[in-house]
Design an enzyme around this catalytic site. Sequence first.
Site, PDB file in Angstrom:
ATOM      1  N   LYS A 324       0.812  -1.200  -0.013  1.00  0.00           N
ATOM      2  CA  LYS A 324       0.158  -0.102  -0.024  1.00  0.00           C
ATOM      3  C   LYS A 324       0.688   1.266   0.059  1.00  0.00           C
ATOM      4  O   LYS A 324       1.963   1.273   0.340  1.00  0.00           O
ATOM      5  CB  LYS A 324      -1.041  -0.005   1.416  1.00  0.00           C
ATOM      6  N   ARG A 358      -3.491 -10.306   4.971  1.00  0.00           N
ATOM      7  CA  ARG A 358      -3.922 -10.429   3.631  1.00  0.00           C
ATOM      8  C   ARG A 358      -2.809  -9.968   2.806  1.00  0.00           C
ATOM      9  O   ARG A 358      -2.535  -8.965   3.113  1.00  0.00           O
ATOM     10  CB  ARG A 358      -5.143  -9.762   3.445  1.00  0.00           C
TER      11      ARG A 358
END
Length: 379
Positions: A324, A358
Amino acid sequence: MQTYKISINDTKNFYKNLGCDSGGISILSKKSKLHTLYIKDLHVGAANILKQDALSIGADLAVPCGVIIAKDKYVDAVLIGTTKHFETLSKKELAQPFGLKELAKTLKDYVRENDFKTKIMGVLNANEDSFFKNSRFDNSQASFLIEKMIKDGANIIDIGAVSSRPGSIAVEEDVELLRIKDIVDTIYKNKYYEKVDFSIDSYSPKVIDYVLNHGFKIVNDITGLENDEVCKIASSYNAQVVIMHMQNDPTLMQKEPFYENVILEIDSYLKNQIEKAQSFGIKNIVLDVGIGFGKTLEHNLLLLKNLEHFSHFGYELLIGASRKSMINMITPASIEDRLAGTLAIHLESIRNGASIIRCHDVKEHFQAIKVYEAINNIN
């Protein structure tokens, strides 16, 4: 005689190996871990009582100057003590006024020991708009990629057909279902669901109903169960549900996100959504604070550092920070070059209470987690 300082993670096993008797193991274990609990807006009367009670058992309460003369009606404080101290205070404060009874009821939740096994949730995206191109696939690649993820160590495979990256736009239910239907049918036909659990990254009732009827077991809802119909469907299949926090929606979430207190506001949100899920009969819940979903870099870092706080609910915590943009904000790197930063975040998340990770890179996470566990399990 020789001495050396030690670090203990599994205290019960350590004292067992040391040769302590069974009764002593439990007592010593509760005395071995120190906790610091931030208490906001504590009545000054409660602060004075709690301070004295804490000191009387060997714990302490950090309070602002002026508390003893009640300079301010409400103050913030930090309670410092071991698991044993918190358990003692949870009984001691039940008879006290100024809101201490309510505090007493929650103290034991903050020192609860959850024995969740770490699981890897691999990410596959059946769309052309996901921010990391290597996670995208179509039905012709499905079997190969699923089998590879299973071989690489995935416990869960999370499949989505709609991007939730900042600025992304939702698609119609029928379009989403069309994107994912063949892949789901392949999973069902080959019985991959017998080898690994499958999760659907969706908030579409039609899509969720279809996949749960074809071997999927988990609903990963970025809206945090906003839609009652999703709750009804998940409950009817007895599915596990991931409740994630997101401020606004993907089109607006990164436009100057703001919180008075990000920890307390997300805590309140999760509490409300847990109660909603339970009202529909949903029992198997996972919580996700939503890294990158309506948060600044500072918000994300605070949530990661204080992730253990959310363990008080008693549910598994999921973290998904794979590649991210927060990594790029700390040290500039393209999406393809953010694996090292991802691993750093995820290993620290496990240390702070996460049990479901995840990620896009299953093989690398499997290795990193196994090494991390080996270090932390040695006594």
